[in-house]
Design an enzyme around this catalytic site. Structure first.
Site, PDB file in Angstrom:
ATOM      1  N   ASN A 112      46.690 -12.745  62.187  1.00  0.00           N
ATOM      2  CA  ASN A 112      47.858 -12.675  63.171  1.00  0.00           C
ATOM      3  C   ASN A 112      47.992 -13.430  64.189  1.00  0.00           C
ATOM      4  O   ASN A 112      48.976 -13.276  65.058  1.00  0.00           O
ATOM      5  CB  ASN A 112      48.331 -11.227  63.311  1.00  0.00           C
ATOM      6  CG  ASN A 112      47.316 -10.590  64.206  1.00  0.00           C
ATOM      7  OD1 ASN A 112      46.361 -11.155  64.755  1.00  0.00           O
ATOM      8  ND2 ASN A 112      47.491  -9.371  64.398  1.00  0.00           N
ATOM      9  N   ALA A 148      39.898  -7.241  63.170  1.00  0.00           N
ATOM     10  CA  ALA A 148      39.768  -6.167  63.473  1.00  0.00           C
ATOM     11  C   ALA A 148      39.826  -6.067  65.130  1.00  0.00           C
ATOM     12  O   ALA A 148      39.593  -7.226  65.505  1.00  0.00           O
ATOM     13  CB  ALA A 148      38.474  -5.619  63.096  1.00  0.00           C
ATOM     14  N   TYR A 207      35.376   2.745  67.908  1.00  0.00           N
ATOM     15  CA  TYR A 207      35.259   1.195  67.455  1.00  0.00           C
ATOM     16  C   TYR A 207      34.166   1.465  65.978  1.00  0.00           C
ATOM     17  O   TYR A 207      34.564   1.204  64.866  1.00  0.00           O
ATOM     18  CB  TYR A 207      34.366   0.244  68.234  1.00  0.00           C
ATOM     19  CG  TYR A 207      34.056  -0.848  67.354  1.00  0.00           C
ATOM     20  CD1 TYR A 207      34.913  -1.658  66.980  1.00  0.00           C
ATOM     21  CD2 TYR A 207      32.451  -1.374  67.679  1.00  0.00           C
ATOM     22  CE1 TYR A 207      34.509  -2.963  66.175  1.00  0.00           C
ATOM     23  CE2 TYR A 207      32.130  -2.454  67.014  1.00  0.00           C
ATOM     24  CZ  TYR A 207      33.151  -3.137  66.148  1.00  0.00           C
ATOM     25  OH  TYR A 207      32.660  -4.366  65.611  1.00  0.00           O
ATOM     26  N   ASN A 230      24.363  -8.323  67.608  1.00  0.00           N
ATOM     27  CA  ASN A 230      24.907  -9.180  68.777  1.00  0.00           C
ATOM     28  C   ASN A 230      25.130 -10.728  68.387  1.00  0.00           C
ATOM     29  O   ASN A 230      24.356 -11.307  68.364  1.00  0.00           O
ATOM     30  CB  ASN A 230      24.349  -8.798  70.103  1.00  0.00           C
ATOM     31  CG  ASN A 230      24.560  -7.535  70.298  1.00  0.00           C
ATOM     32  OD1 ASN A 230      24.010  -6.792  69.937  1.00  0.00           O
ATOM     33  ND2 ASN A 230      25.404  -7.307  71.778  1.00  0.00           N
ATOM     34  N   LEU A 235      28.593 -10.434  77.081  1.00  0.00           N
ATOM     35  CA  LEU A 235      27.443 -10.710  78.030  1.00  0.00           C
ATOM     36  C   LEU A 235      27.185 -12.376  78.143  1.00  0.00           C
ATOM     37  O   LEU A 235      27.411 -13.000  79.371  1.00  0.00           O
ATOM     38  CB  LEU A 235      25.986  -9.994  77.876  1.00  0.00           C
ATOM     39  CG  LEU A 235      25.068 -10.582  78.866  1.00  0.00           C
ATOM     40  CD1 LEU A 235      25.489  -9.966  80.030  1.00  0.00           C
ATOM     41  CD2 LEU A 235      23.475 -10.009  78.332  1.00  0.00           C
TER      42      LEU A 235
HETATM   43  N1  UDP Z   1      26.207  -6.261  79.283  1.00  0.00           N
HETATM   44  C1  UDP Z   1      26.228  -6.473  81.080  1.00  0.00           C
HETATM   45  N2  UDP Z   1      27.255  -6.835  81.632  1.00  0.00           N
HETATM   46  C2  UDP Z   1      28.316  -7.313  80.959  1.00  0.00           C
HETATM   47  C3  UDP Z   1      28.548  -7.364  79.808  1.00  0.00           C
HETATM   48  C4  UDP Z   1      27.368  -6.631  78.955  1.00  0.00           C
HETATM   49  O1  UDP Z   1      24.885  -5.895  81.483  1.00  0.00           O
HETATM   50  O2  UDP Z   1      29.115  -7.773  81.743  1.00  0.00           O
HETATM   51  C5  UDP Z   1      25.369  -5.618  78.476  1.00  0.00           C
HETATM   52  C6  UDP Z   1      25.618  -4.449  77.720  1.00  0.00           C
HETATM   53  O3  UDP Z   1      25.434  -3.329  78.303  1.00  0.00           O
HETATM   54  C7  UDP Z   1      24.847  -4.628  76.364  1.00  0.00           C
HETATM   55  C8  UDP Z   1      24.703  -6.221  76.455  1.00  0.00           C
HETATM   56  O4  UDP Z   1      24.910  -6.699  77.786  1.00  0.00           O
HETATM   57  O5  UDP Z   1      23.701  -4.104  76.931  1.00  0.00           O
HETATM   58  C9  UDP Z   1      25.293  -6.877  75.324  1.00  0.00           C
HETATM   59  O6  UDP Z   1      26.717  -6.234  75.555  1.00  0.00           O
HETATM   60  P1  UDP Z   1      27.994  -7.225  74.825  1.00  0.00           P
HETATM   61  O7  UDP Z   1      29.076  -6.542  75.501  1.00  0.00           O
HETATM   62  O8  UDP Z   1      27.891  -8.524  74.740  1.00  0.00           O
HETATM   63  O9  UDP Z   1      27.738  -6.794  73.222  1.00  0.00           O
HETATM   64  P2  UDP Z   1      27.774  -5.228  72.645  1.00  0.00           P
HETATM   65  O10 UDP Z   1      26.155  -4.746  72.806  1.00  0.00           O
HETATM   66  O11 UDP Z   1      28.627  -4.204  73.377  1.00  0.00           O
HETATM   67  O12 UDP Z   1      28.075  -5.449  71.311  1.00  0.00           O
END
Ligand code: UDP
Length: 330
Positions: free
Chosen positions: A32, A76, A142, A171, A189
């Site tokens: 979409n 999704a 989620y 990840n 991250l």
């Molecule tokens: N993280 C962080 N700062 C950020 C974004 C993520 O410290 O600005 C940490 C988050 O707590 C996790 C890891 O980085 O432990 C990976 O997060 P991301 O959001 O990339 O992927 P997720 O694990 O949520 O799928």
């Protein structure tokens, strides 16, 4: 094979499409464009703009017209934090729209599905590395919506003979030459770290440094998006015989948030400013996959296991993207 990819204009979907085409499959993308980018879709795929939440008519017509044999379903929403604030949005897109897809597949008699699931189905794991038979107990909507769809698949298999492979991603990170990670807003991250390296954001917030891990920050299992994409192609093969669920990560010791930042500083040669922030709600301390099952059953092997290779690919793409105005953010 003739394959339809929902969400094929998104980050992971566009790389799945690239890999399918490299393996000589014929691909139709159904997206979409709410989050995806048309520019990321290979010119060798047919593109259909459609929204699964609107029901299955366009989809049924597309499945029939292109004689689709299997669907790879990636469309999704995927943000843990947002799912807690607005679960209805997640149930609508990840469950209701998904069921519309399954009904369209029944109508068009398409009986094979590869589903993009997540490590978030495990919630706070009892042990590491996590295997597919470990307890599932999501701690956010989620993960809950992805698990709900997995459960539907089980019953659709029993009643309607649908075959599925559910891939529980850890990840996803990195980029191919043409497709990389570009979310708006960005919450992941590695892209944030690279934006901080480029000075596009003032710093990266480290979400907690008081976890019981080797340096106090969260440990995650980063898997290169190309390795992830290749697993989808292998998973198509198993569907001739049976359904299956597979974890997808690189395993090992994973990487802490600090290790990601240090590696990115080495790769970019740039200083990445950080600030220590609060823990993010719903973040388990450690998430590491056992991918032994997909390795032994499908012969999957990650090519880019080293975090440095993953970040190098993301950095290459980020530098290219930042000078390429034609890609729009949504
Ligand atoms: N993280 C962080 N700062 C950020 C974004 C993520 O410290 O600005 C940490 C988050 O707590 C996790 C890891 O980085 O432990 C990976 O997060 P991301 O959001 O990339 O992927 P997720 O694990 O949520 O799928």
């Amino acid at each position: 094979m003739k394959i339809l990819v929902t969400g094929g204009a998104g980050y992971i979907g566009s790389v799945v499409v690239e890999e399918l085409i490299k393996s000589n499959h014929s691909v139709t993308v159904f997206d979409n464009l709410e989050k995806g980018h048309l520019e990321s879709v290979s010119e060798r795929a047919e593109f259909v703009e459609g929204d699964l939440r609107k029901g299955g008519e366009l989809l049924i017509e597309t499945l029939r017209r292109n004689e689709i044999e299997a669907v790879i379903h990636l469309a999704a929403y995927s943000l843990v934090g947002e799912s807690g604030e607005n679960p209805a949005k997640y149930y609508q897109n990840n469950v209701v729209a998904g069921l519309n897809l399954l009904d369209a597949m029944r109508e068009a008699e398409v009986k094979k599905l590869v589903f993009s699931s997540t490590a978030a189905v495990y919630g706070e794991p009892e042990k590491q590395p996590i295997t597919e038979s470990d307890r599932v107990s999501p701690t956010n909507p989620y993960g809950e919506t992805k698990l709900a769809f997995e459960s539907a698949l089980r019953w659709y298999e029993t009643a309607y003979g649908l075959r599925y492979a559910s891939l529980r991603y850890f990840n996803a990170a990195g980029a191919s030459a043409n497709c990389g990670e570009l979310h708006e807003p960005e919450t992941h991250l590695i892209p944030l770290v690279l934006q901080a390296a480029l000075g596009k954001i003032p710093h990266v917030s480290v979400f907690g440094e008081d976890y019981k891990t080797r340096d106090g920050t969260c440990v995650r299992d980063y898997i290169h998006v190309i390795d992830l994409a290749r697993a989808h192609i292998l998973a198509l093969d198993i569907l001739d015989e049976r359904s299956a669920i597979y974890n997808l990560g690189c395993g090992g010791a994973g990487y802490t948030v600090r290790e990601v930042i240090e590696t990115a500083e080495n790769v970019t040669g740039l200083k990445i400013p950080t600030k220590i922030g609060e823990r993010r709600a719903g973040d388990p301390a450690v998430l590491i996959a056992s991918s032994d099952k997909i390795k032994s059953e499908l012969g999957w092997q990650p090519e880019f296991q080293d975090l440095r290779l993953i970040i190098e690919s993301a950095w290459k793409w980020t530098k290219k993207y930042t000078t390429k105005a034609k890609i729009q953010t949504k």
